[in-house]
Design a protein around this motif. Structure first.
Motif, PDB file in Angstrom:
ATOM      1  N   MET A  15      92.722  -7.635 -18.442  1.00 25.31           N
ATOM      2  CA  MET A  15      93.773  -8.843 -18.203  1.00 25.31           C
ATOM      3  C   MET A  15      94.114  -9.575 -19.864  1.00 25.31           C
ATOM      4  SD  MET A  15      92.117 -12.803 -17.092  1.00 25.31           S
ATOM      5  CE  MET A  15      91.488 -13.210 -18.475  1.00 25.31           C
ATOM      6  N   MET A  24      98.179  -9.822 -20.703  1.00 22.72           N
ATOM      7  CA  MET A  24      98.904 -11.497 -21.475  1.00 22.72           C
ATOM      8  C   MET A  24      99.315 -11.114 -22.353  1.00 22.72           C
ATOM      9  SD  MET A  24      96.125 -13.219 -19.701  1.00 22.72           S
ATOM     10  CE  MET A  24      96.722 -15.362 -19.766  1.00 22.72           C
ATOM     11  N   VAL A  71      96.509 -10.348 -13.258  1.00 19.94           N
ATOM     12  CA  VAL A  71      95.976 -10.997 -14.292  1.00 19.94           C
ATOM     13  C   VAL A  71      95.242 -12.091 -13.465  1.00 19.94           C
ATOM     14  CG1 VAL A  71      96.434 -13.051 -15.273  1.00 19.94           C
ATOM     15  CG2 VAL A  71      97.770 -10.745 -16.305  1.00 19.94           C
TER      16      VAL A  71
END
Length: 89
Positions: A60, A64, A48
């Motif tokens: 990313m 997440m 990330v």
């Protein structure tokens, strides 16, 4: 989103692995699985951070969100285990 991601990482690190009434985890197994979970979470966090500096915002955010859902499902399993223990005991 970053705060939710960090909270999910903490939840996963604190509560992993989750056992169930059907499959109990002994201490040695839990220790080994905790190490694996720690390594995987470090890899996810580093990924990330690398993607944050590049132009891969969608990748990313996907990582997440996936980690957040893992933490949510883990908390759900903890609640189910608690409810099952109170029902069966």
């Amino acid at each position: 989103m970053r705060i939710a991601f960090l909270i999910s990482v903490l939840i996963i690190l604190i509560f992993s692995p989750i056992d169930s009434p059907n499959k109990r985890i002994d201490r040695n197994e839990k220790r080994d699985l905790c190490k694996i979970v720690f390594i995987i979470e470090i890899i996810i966090c580093v990924t990330v951070l690398i993607l944050e500096n590049s132009k891969c915002d969608n990748c990313m955010k996907s990582i997440m969100i996936a980690n957040i859902f893992v933490a949510l499902f883990q908390v759900l399993q903890i609640v189910i285990n608690i409810l099952q223990n109170t029902i069966y005991n």
